[in-house]
Write an enzyme that holds these catalytic residues in place. Structure first.
Site, PDB file in Angstrom:
ATOM      1  N   GLU A 206     -47.786  63.056 -17.243  1.00  0.00           N
ATOM      2  CA  GLU A 206     -46.652  62.893 -18.156  1.00  0.00           C
ATOM      3  C   GLU A 206     -45.746  61.754 -17.710  1.00  0.00           C
ATOM      4  O   GLU A 206     -45.099  61.101 -18.517  1.00  0.00           O
ATOM      5  CB  GLU A 206     -45.857  64.211 -18.201  1.00  0.00           C
ATOM      6  CG  GLU A 206     -45.591  64.691 -19.616  1.00  0.00           C
ATOM      7  CD  GLU A 206     -44.998  66.093 -19.661  1.00  0.00           C
ATOM      8  OE1 GLU A 206     -45.703  66.989 -20.136  1.00  0.00           O
ATOM      9  OE2 GLU A 206     -43.853  66.290 -19.231  1.00  0.00           O
TER      10      GLU A 206
ATOM     11  N   HIS B 186     -70.090  72.467  -5.945  1.00  0.00           N
ATOM     12  CA  HIS B 186     -71.267  72.977  -6.654  1.00  0.00           C
ATOM     13  C   HIS B 186     -71.108  72.794  -8.154  1.00  0.00           C
ATOM     14  O   HIS B 186     -71.753  73.478  -8.938  1.00  0.00           O
ATOM     15  CB  HIS B 186     -71.481  74.446  -6.286  1.00  0.00           C
ATOM     16  CG  HIS B 186     -71.649  74.625  -4.813  1.00  0.00           C
ATOM     17  ND1 HIS B 186     -72.872  74.550  -4.189  1.00  0.00           N
ATOM     18  CD2 HIS B 186     -70.730  74.802  -3.823  1.00  0.00           C
ATOM     19  CE1 HIS B 186     -72.705  74.708  -2.883  1.00  0.00           C
ATOM     20  NE2 HIS B 186     -71.418  74.851  -2.643  1.00  0.00           N
TER      21      HIS B 186
ATOM     22  N   LYS C 254     -43.957  68.356 -30.183  1.00  0.00           N
ATOM     23  CA  LYS C 254     -42.985  69.439 -30.400  1.00  0.00           C
ATOM     24  C   LYS C 254     -42.408  69.319 -31.810  1.00  0.00           C
ATOM     25  O   LYS C 254     -42.274  70.307 -32.531  1.00  0.00           O
ATOM     26  CB  LYS C 254     -41.828  69.322 -29.392  1.00  0.00           C
ATOM     27  CG  LYS C 254     -42.128  69.831 -27.993  1.00  0.00           C
ATOM     28  CD  LYS C 254     -40.850  69.866 -27.145  1.00  0.00           C
ATOM     29  CE  LYS C 254     -41.104  70.318 -25.723  1.00  0.00           C
ATOM     30  NZ  LYS C 254     -39.906  70.400 -24.882  1.00  0.00           N
TER      31      LYS C 254
HETATM   32  O1  PA5 Z   1     -41.636  67.870 -17.953  1.00  0.00           O
HETATM   33  C1  PA5 Z   1     -41.141  68.136 -19.024  1.00  0.00           C
HETATM   34  O2  PA5 Z   1     -40.043  67.672 -19.374  1.00  0.00           O
HETATM   35  C2  PA5 Z   1     -41.832  69.075 -20.014  1.00  0.00           C
HETATM   36  O3  PA5 Z   1     -43.074  69.470 -19.588  1.00  0.00           O
HETATM   37  C3  PA5 Z   1     -40.973  70.311 -20.196  1.00  0.00           C
HETATM   38  O4  PA5 Z   1     -40.808  70.958 -18.971  1.00  0.00           O
HETATM   39  C4  PA5 Z   1     -41.613  71.277 -21.186  1.00  0.00           C
HETATM   40  O5  PA5 Z   1     -41.900  70.619 -22.376  1.00  0.00           O
HETATM   41  C5  PA5 Z   1     -40.672  72.447 -21.463  1.00  0.00           C
HETATM   42  O6  PA5 Z   1     -39.427  71.982 -21.945  1.00  0.00           O
HETATM   43  P1  PA5 Z   1     -38.131  72.870 -21.889  1.00  0.00           P
HETATM   44  O7  PA5 Z   1     -37.786  73.083 -20.443  1.00  0.00           O
HETATM   45  O8  PA5 Z   1     -37.076  72.075 -22.585  1.00  0.00           O
HETATM   46  O9  PA5 Z   1     -38.436  74.144 -22.591  1.00  0.00           O
END
Ligand code: PA5
Length: 475
Positions: free
Chosen positions: A302, A331, A445
């Site tokens: 990410e 394996h 989202k």
């Molecule tokens: O790293 C990130 O920002 C995302 O993976 C969020 O943690 C994830 O989308 C969850 O978002 P939120 O904490 O707003 O529910």
């Protein structure tokens, strides 16, 4: 726990990148000359991270988490004690950065069959993390917990994530049906002032809440209350975890590639990516560390998977993280790593001393193929297999390096997390991208909001409906 300087040194994690060098890999390896040529780039990445550390506006607040949570830690420890006294089950509701860290720490630092242990042998309540909206999973969680004896830690920075809020709606409804006061069964970890959990807390009359600071993004939040509260509930020494992170921070204060493990890892990964190594395998030789790979996969993917540079130029960079487990995946996947395309860097996580050795008894004396194992330990076997795999990969000209944790405990895990976070920040700076945003996640989202009729997303709903192809190819 008080730590002597000697113990810190004994528990210091080390990076061995011998098998990345051309000396051992021949032309497939990275030469000292290439490293020298990129020293300036690494220096600039180090300077960028050092100069901007702690800046909320740049999402660099995570760098200070080992230092600025004294009061919060005390609050967490008090709350955790209360939770252990009152509840038999502790369930985290969250996803992505709000779930992967708690899963990792639980698996790394608790008994591998923790929930199956009798109560007297567990340090806390039974523990579950609901990081999906699979309806079967939700139903089957409810089959094994008693909602009246459960504390739900709802973790969401935005309070707007469909998955987490769906989970919350379900449990809030069930608690009400069971005649319970929702407020008594939930703890929120969320933004200080914004977001729906703040509103819900007010409606419920003030829910016990912990703050996820402005400058700490989900995937960099394990050392904040996101990770610390669940860990403390499980009896994990969170102060030691933070000490480990601070120790690694100190080690990485040097801009010298020979002294800074996160910086050399970032540079080696960066150089590998530039050379078409688009896959980064993380292969812990430890069941305790297996979910480090899931946490790291999000952090790396990410953060670095971006389509434009900070200057606005088109780029499409990043490296696909692959999770593997030693020895299990020897394996399964190692054949590909050894003989398939030259498109990978393999990072091993090794353990110097396992908390169990487990002796292998003598037996089958008439079958030498089996009897040679007797008298060794399972620790020797797993370590030998780790070494053998690194050797085989190196012989086949495959880039690989090893991060060794002398032992798996809070101090070494804290070091490892901080090393990976810094490595990611340095690599992002080298790639000249915004390491801390996630527009690709946000897009998904928003499309979900539109599909489920969230007010304000009508335009996107029309676009999604219009995107339905005229002709479909379905077999
Ligand atoms: O790293 C990130 O920002 C995302 O993976 C969020 O943690 C994830 O989308 C969850 O978002 P939120 O904490 O707003 O529910």
């Amino acid at each position: 726990m008080k730590l002597s300087e000697n113990l810190r040194k004994e528990w210091r994690i080390r990076v061995d990148y011998t098998n990345m060098t051309d000396k051992y890999l021949g032309e497939k390896g990275i030469s000292p000359k290439t490293i020298e040529q990129n020293k300036k780039l690494a220096g600039a990445a180090h300077a960028y991270v050092s100069e901007n550390r702690g800046k909320d506006e740049l999402f660099m607040g995570w760098t200070e988490l080992p230092y600025n949570q004294t009061e919060i830690v005390e609050d967490i420890l008090g709350t955790a004690k209360d939770v252990r006294r009152k509840f038999e089950y502790f369930v985290v509701l969250g996803i992505g950065g709000s779930a992967l860290g708690p899963i990792m720490a639980f698996n790394a630092l608790c008994h591998l069959h923790y929930n199956d242990l009798p109560k007297s042998k567990r340090r806390g309540p039974k523990f579950y993390v609901e990081d999906n909206v699979d309806p079967v999973r939700m139903k089957e969680l409810l089959d094994v917990i008693d909602i009246k004896k459960t504390c739900f830690n709802v973790i969401s920075k935005s309070g707007a994530t469909s998955e987490t809020m769906t989970q919350y709606l379900i449990i809030a409804d069930l608690l009400k049906q069971a005649g319970e006061n929702v407020k008594d069964h939930v703890i929120f970890t969320t933004d200080a002032a914004r977001g729906n959990l703040v509103k819900i807390s007010k409606e419920l009359g003030g829910v016990k809440s912990f703050v996820l600071g402005d400058g700490v993004g989900g995937r960099f939040s394990e050392l904040s209350p996101v990770g610390l509260l669940p860990a403390a509930v499980l009896g994990i020494d969170i102060k030691l975890l933070l000490k480990g992170a601070a120790y690694m921070d100190k080690i990485c204060s040097s801009p010298d590639l020979k002294k800074n493990p996160a910086l050399i890892c970032a540079l080696l990964q960066y150089l590998s990516m530039q050379d078409g190594k688009n896959i980064g395998v993380l292969m812990p030789y430890s069941d305790n560390l297996r979910y480090v790979s899931d946490w790291y996969a999000q952090l790396w993917a990410e953060s670095l998977g971006k389509n434009e540079t900070l200057g606005g130029e088109k780029c499409n960079v990043g490296q696909t993280p692959v999770k593997a487990l030693g020895v299990t995946d020897q394996h399964s996947q190692v054949q590909l790593y050894t003989e398939g395309p030259f498109d990978k860097v393999v990072t091993f996580l090794s353990v110097g001393s396992y908390k169990e050795k487990y002796p292998i008894p003598h037996g089958c004396e008439n079958i030498p193929d089996v009897s040679f194992l007797g008298g060794h330990t399972m620790e020797e076997l797993i370590q030998a297999e780790n070494k053998a795999t690194a050797f085989a990969l190196t012989k086949a000209g495959r880039l690989n390096y090893t991060i060794t944790l002398p032992v798996v405990n809070e101090f070494t895990l804290g070091q490892l997390l901080y090393l990976f976070e810094l490595q990611t920040a340095y690599a992002g700076a080298m790639l000249n991208i915004n390491t801390f945003n996630q527009p690709g996640v946000e897009a998904g989202k928003k499309a979900t909001f539109a599909l489920l009729g969230k007010p304000g997303y009508d335009g996107q709903k029309a676009e999604l409906d219009g995107a339905s192809p005229d002709e479909k190819y379905i077999v």
